[in-house]
Scaffold this motif. Sequence first.
Motif, short mmCIF file in Angstrom:
data_model
loop_
_atom_site.label_atom_id
_atom_site.label_comp_id
_atom_site.label_asym_id
_atom_site.label_seq_id
_atom_site.Cartn_x
_atom_site.Cartn_y
_atom_site.Cartn_z
N GLU B 28 43.50 38.84 22.62
CA GLU B 28 42.51 38.14 23.47
C GLU B 28 41.70 37.14 22.66
N ALA B 324 44.94 40.73 38.12
CA ALA B 324 43.67 40.69 37.39
C ALA B 324 42.75 39.79 38.18
N ASN B 329 39.26 37.45 33.01
CA ASN B 329 40.21 38.50 32.68
C ASN B 329 41.63 37.98 32.42
#
Lengths: 353, 353
Positions: B28, B324, B329
């Motif tokens: 991420e 999501a 996200n």
Amino acid sequence: MAFGDEKGVVEGNKKVLLKKYVNGFVQESDMEVVTDETILLELPHEGSKDTVLVKNLYLSCDPFMRALMSKMSESHYIEAFVPGNVIKGFGVSRVLESGHPDFKEGEYVWGITGWEEYSLITDTEKIFKIPFTDVPLSYYTGLLGLTGFTAYVGFNEICSPKKGEYVFISAASGAVGQLVGQLAKLMGCYVVGTAGSDEKVELLKTKFGFDDAFNYKKEKSLRAALRRCFPKGIDIYFENVGGAMLDAVLLNMRNKGRISACGMISQYNLEKLEGVHFLVKVITKQLTMKGFNVADYFDLYPKFLELIMPYIKNGEITYLEDKAEGIENAPAALVGLFTGKNVGKQLVVLAEE
Amino acid sequence: MAFGDEKGVVEGNKKVLLKKYVNGFVQESDMEVVTDETILLELPHEGSKDTVLVKNLYLSCDPFMRALMSKMSESHYIEAFVPGNVIKGFGVSRVLESGHPDFKEGEYVWGITGWEEYSLITDTEKIFKIPFTDVPLSYYTGLLGLTGFTAYVGFNEICSPKKGEYVFISAASGAVGQLVGQLAKLMGCYVVGTAGSDEKVELLKTKFGFDDAFNYKKEKSLRAALRRCFPKGIDIYFENVGGAMLDAVLLNMRNKGRISACGMISQYNLEKLEGVHFLVKVITKQLTMKGFNVADYFDLYPKFLELIMPYIKNGEITYLEDKAEGIENAPAALVGLFTGKNVGKQLVVLAEE
């Protein structure tokens, strides 16, 4: 010659047997030449309806034969070899006697026969009548036999080449490679080959008309060598070696390139195979890699002859033969395929006619 | 909405940027979500003849996006990503304003868009009008978009499947894999899939109708697992993972088998790629391995819809979505593709309409 007369009996048949299963490089000592003094080849009168007794004239040495010498090897067009039995391969033969309506005494055939002076052929689907005898008969072990037909199928049929495309050939001075290069040039492609000695590289450039060639043993980086030869990338790769060469090629292929997987000679003698690391390029470049068995394409053989015969007659194809004389020298000739010593088509002459 | 009126100006556009080039597994932290407060998307009056301003509704998470995050990665249908710039991918969008005659305000489109709330699309050749709106619009990120079309092209077009053939699918519970399995069953093939958890294996067998499935993480030998599932061998392999799985498959393929190289997800995050050792089987078994880019097949999209729409309407296709919520996200959803956490098609919902 009448079916079953005394000429159908052969005594003293010299033959090459597989002595033991082969690991790693094939060696002469993996084979033995014996003389079978028993009356082996008497053509029986009954139950031999479709068998043919032949005198073998020329035997073809082909890399795939090594694969049939391993324990647990898979049988394909030819059954895997078994220690104690005669080795088989492609050859040119004269029919001595025939129990099969399609073959007559005195006719010449090419196809699968034993590595021996005389063979009793039961698998007659794997021999073919020789259509033209105004070229040397030995050509049917190579240029007009499996070798040439493999070059044609693997290049013209599998790769759908187009004029102007960039073609790379590994083991290019080998029997198949040198023909692929010439077929590609005749098609109008740009052709580069690689080989394992400066002499072979020179031959590719001067004798076989390749646009360029390099000695892979002298290159620090195969990838860089290919980038130098193909600044715009490779459209067609005629694969004869596998391993590290294939990796370098994958990195240099152009989008939608075709790889004709004809052989991976670098791998046949290894006990542990080399890894190929850049197969992900098959996806990112939308490549097609295709293996083929020429046996599946035999219906195209006349089409191949139609293409190749005028080239041969006009002297537009250069074809070199490497002839070993006598069956005693057959094992060494086969082993020589893998040590890089031969340049032209390797064959064994048993009898010239 | 008139071309260039004030609705064509978007302020406060949240977007996902690539923060730095990715090595190994994507995380991420390789991405960041920022809000662009400047007036970014004002549709100019001149020089914007063919541009389209859209509101993005659904973003599709696809494994190929990882490949575009590496330094030196090759651009394909989508250009390689550059740190500091917005990530791109497939999505479903509504046209807010259009300078292109083929797209009208209010129409829904699917195709390449930015990972952001609003996008100004200049590459209008890569967006397509949504033809049927009587199915959920989100399906065009998957079943009716790249995912489903990839399954169709990679299986039906690349592999030329025949009824009764043996089909193996890796990463079979993935978005593409589960559809390939269902297309293969509908074609009358015997279908086995592999996945990385018992839950996924169960899903394949119970929910997606696979004939058999196994958890590759629990098998001591992939080769043995495949021999158990395919005592007669594999005709068609739908390749999503590469590496060791490909090797095990090569050893279990039948002669003239086809390998559709769709992805090699096991390799995308590795700094050093795994070697594949049994490519020689491509030759001995006359296999075809083919990579493809669905973009080259878009002319078949109507043919695909014709095949798939009746199945969808009759409830013959099971399709799972993993949604999501919100662009914040999106990075986690993309990363999740590679950690094996999602089961269905992973998408990001920006706005439901």
